[in-house]
Design an enzyme around this catalytic site. Structure first.
Site, PDB file in Angstrom:
ATOM      1  N   ARG A 248      -7.085   3.774  37.289  1.00 39.89           N
ATOM      2  CA  ARG A 248      -6.910   3.895  35.739  1.00 39.89           C
ATOM      3  C   ARG A 248      -6.134   5.141  35.446  1.00 39.89           C
ATOM      4  O   ARG A 248      -6.415   5.975  34.742  1.00 39.89           O
ATOM      5  CB  ARG A 248      -8.278   3.759  34.959  1.00 39.89           C
ATOM      6  CG  ARG A 248      -9.030   2.630  35.231  1.00 39.89           C
ATOM      7  CD  ARG A 248     -10.230   2.433  34.550  1.00 39.89           C
ATOM      8  NE  ARG A 248     -10.982   1.309  35.061  1.00 39.89           N
ATOM      9  CZ  ARG A 248     -12.207   0.757  34.660  1.00 39.89           C
ATOM     10  NH1 ARG A 248     -12.888   1.832  33.793  1.00 39.89           N
ATOM     11  NH2 ARG A 248     -12.662  -0.209  35.067  1.00 39.89           N
ATOM     12  N   THR A 329      14.506   2.696  47.801  1.00 42.06           N
ATOM     13  CA  THR A 329      15.942   2.125  47.690  1.00 42.06           C
ATOM     14  C   THR A 329      16.533   1.604  46.360  1.00 42.06           C
ATOM     15  O   THR A 329      15.593   1.539  45.576  1.00 42.06           O
ATOM     16  CB  THR A 329      15.906   0.784  48.684  1.00 42.06           C
ATOM     17  OG1 THR A 329      15.067  -0.119  48.175  1.00 42.06           O
ATOM     18  CG2 THR A 329      15.737   1.157  50.117  1.00 42.06           C
TER      19      THR A 329
END
Length: 477
Positions: A248, A329
């Site tokens: 959370r 990436t």
């Protein structure tokens, strides 16, 4: 886990590749998402306030109420200040830890709590003996709370599941800003919203070290921020430090639009950020956050996870410029999300979001660690240790406050003379051209919309928030 230097090289490499085409929204440009003007063109609650509800006046123009002792209740107490009726601006002439016997209920609107006005070590709230309900419960509208520490703990002999630091809930709870506070050591969530709460911003807070094994009947339950409820909507969660909560960080389980922007999330066990359609379909804008796996993090868990509980046709997640262990990436924002939930990803943010000044994730890391939390008037040892642990990558989950040194002692300090008891020290009033013999807290000496007592409170936090330079700095403490 990569070293801090490794993370910097990683992010710099990503930033350098222009093919990524990242467009980050700023308050001056209006951003790439069709955002509306900051605070809708209205005066912000304080200089620099952004996000949903940021135009609330709070207690502007109301009577100044001074907290003068650390008692749980009675004249001069924080409880009396918060539970009393009428528009009010709360300041402090005392510092230290307040043992809260039961939740303080804020159910009358238009209130500002200026914790930065405390002398010495500032104010910490702690669950006192027998407290099974938590610290503060907001059930009204137009509330601003700044520079307080909410550290519930688990009192001896107490069992239960609702020892939260701060709850905001019920229909009518709206236009609320929770800014530059510190939350830790709760038994359930450090912070939570519920029911029909709406138009709320959580900004520049430290939300850390929810107690992992304490008195919660479900066992492990270290949680950061829960945004949930059948009608909860219009939430901004920006520039917060989440650290050492199992989950959370935050969790979005509510219908409507929610912004999660430029937060730093460190050492999560489950996925860092969860979202669910248990109460309706959320539309979550997740931009420029910095997710860092820590010693307790599971490398097989993704940074963002969905928990579907019904049709997913209108549920959406928009991702932009986030950095984490799975986004190494170009174009890998999808890789942050658990694979089975990637169908929720959309290309554009929800329309009409409030403008939040947004920087790239690496810069957010530096700014959040430098400015988040209740660090005015005093950065206590709990927050200082959390920040350093994040920098060093060495945090851990906490079962009890004693695991991390327990409750720190706070320097008492001495309030500066205030003859007319209007919340502004005599010396500051003299420098600002005000009178120390009459209550002129509600005036506006420079005509900018902020009352004189607001100018004083805002000037105290110039080191961590943008400020109007027209009025003098407060005297050295």
């Amino acid at each position: 886990m990569p070293t801090r230097a490794g993370w910097r090289r990683l992010v710099s490499a990503v930033v350098a590749l222009s093919a990524f085409g990242l467009a980050i929204n700023t308050a001056t440009s209006g951003g790439a998402h069709g955002h509306v003007p900051s605070c809708g063109g209205h005066l912000p609650a304080f200089p620099g306030a952004e996000g949903y509800g940021c135009a609330t006046p709070g207690g502007r123009g109301g009577r100044v109420v001074t907290v003068s002792n650390l008692d749980d209740s009675g004249p001069g107490s924080l409880r009396r200040a918060l539970e009393s009726p009428g528009r009010r601006f709360v300041v402090f002439a005392v510092s230290g830890t307040i043992d809260v016997s039961s939740q303080i209920i804020v159910d009358d609107p238009y209130v500002t709590v200026a914790g930065q006005t405390a002398p010495g070590g500032g104010i910490t709230l702690r669950a006192g003996p027998g407290n099974v309900s938590g610290l503060v419960d907001v059930r009204t509208h137009d509330v601003v709370i700044r520079f307080l520490r909410f550290r519930a703990g688990a009192p001896d002999g107490v069992s239960g599941e609702n020892l939260d630091g701060l709850n905001i809930w019920e229909q009518g709870s709206h236009d609320i800003v929770i800014d530059h506070n510190s939350f830790s050591w709760a038994v359930d969530e450090n912070v939570s919203t519920w029911d029909d709460a709406r138009d709320i911003t959580f900004s520049w807070n430290i939300i850390a070290e929810g107690l992992r094994y304490a008195t919660h009947p479900e066992g492990e339950h270290s949680k950061g921020l829960l945004v949930s409820g059948d009608a909860t909507r219009n939430m901004s969660v920006h520039h917060n430090l989440f650290a050492d909560n199992t989950a959370r960080n935050p969790q979005i389980s509510a219908p409507g639009k929610v912004q999660v922007v430029n937060n730093v999330v460190f050492n999560y066990v489950d996925s860092a950020l969860q979202t669910s359609n248990a109460h309706g379909s959320p539309h979550v804008d997740i931009v420029g956050n910095y997710f860092i796996a820590g010693p307790d993090s599971d490398p097989d868990r993704y940074e963002i996870d969905g928990y579907p509980e019904g049709p997913q046709d209108t549920w959406s997640i928009h991702l932009e410029g986030n950095v984490g262990p799975h986004s190494r990436t170009i174009g890998s924002q999808r890789d942050l999300v658990t694979p089975e939930d990637r169908n929720l990803i959309v290309d554009t943010a929800p329309p009409g979001l409030p403008t939040i000044t947004t920087v790239r994730a690496e810069q957010a890391y530096d700014e959040v660690l430098a400015h988040a939390g209740a660090r005015v008037p005093y950065l206590d040892s709990v927050d200082a240790q959390v920040i350093e642990d994040v920098r060093q990558g060495r945090g851990r989950m906490v079962d009890d406050p004693s695991d991390v040194g327990g409750w720190p002692s706070l320097p008492a300090g001495k309030p500066r003379p205030d003859q007319d008891r209007d919340g502004m020290p005599d010396t500051w009033e003299a420098n600002a051209g005000l009178s120390a013999q009459r209550n002129d807290s509600g005036g506006d000496v420079d005509g900018d919309g902020y009352t004189n007592v607001e100018e004083y409170a805002n000037a105290l936090v110039r080191s961590v928030a943008p400020q109007d330079a027209d009025l003098p700095q407060p005297p050295a403490r």
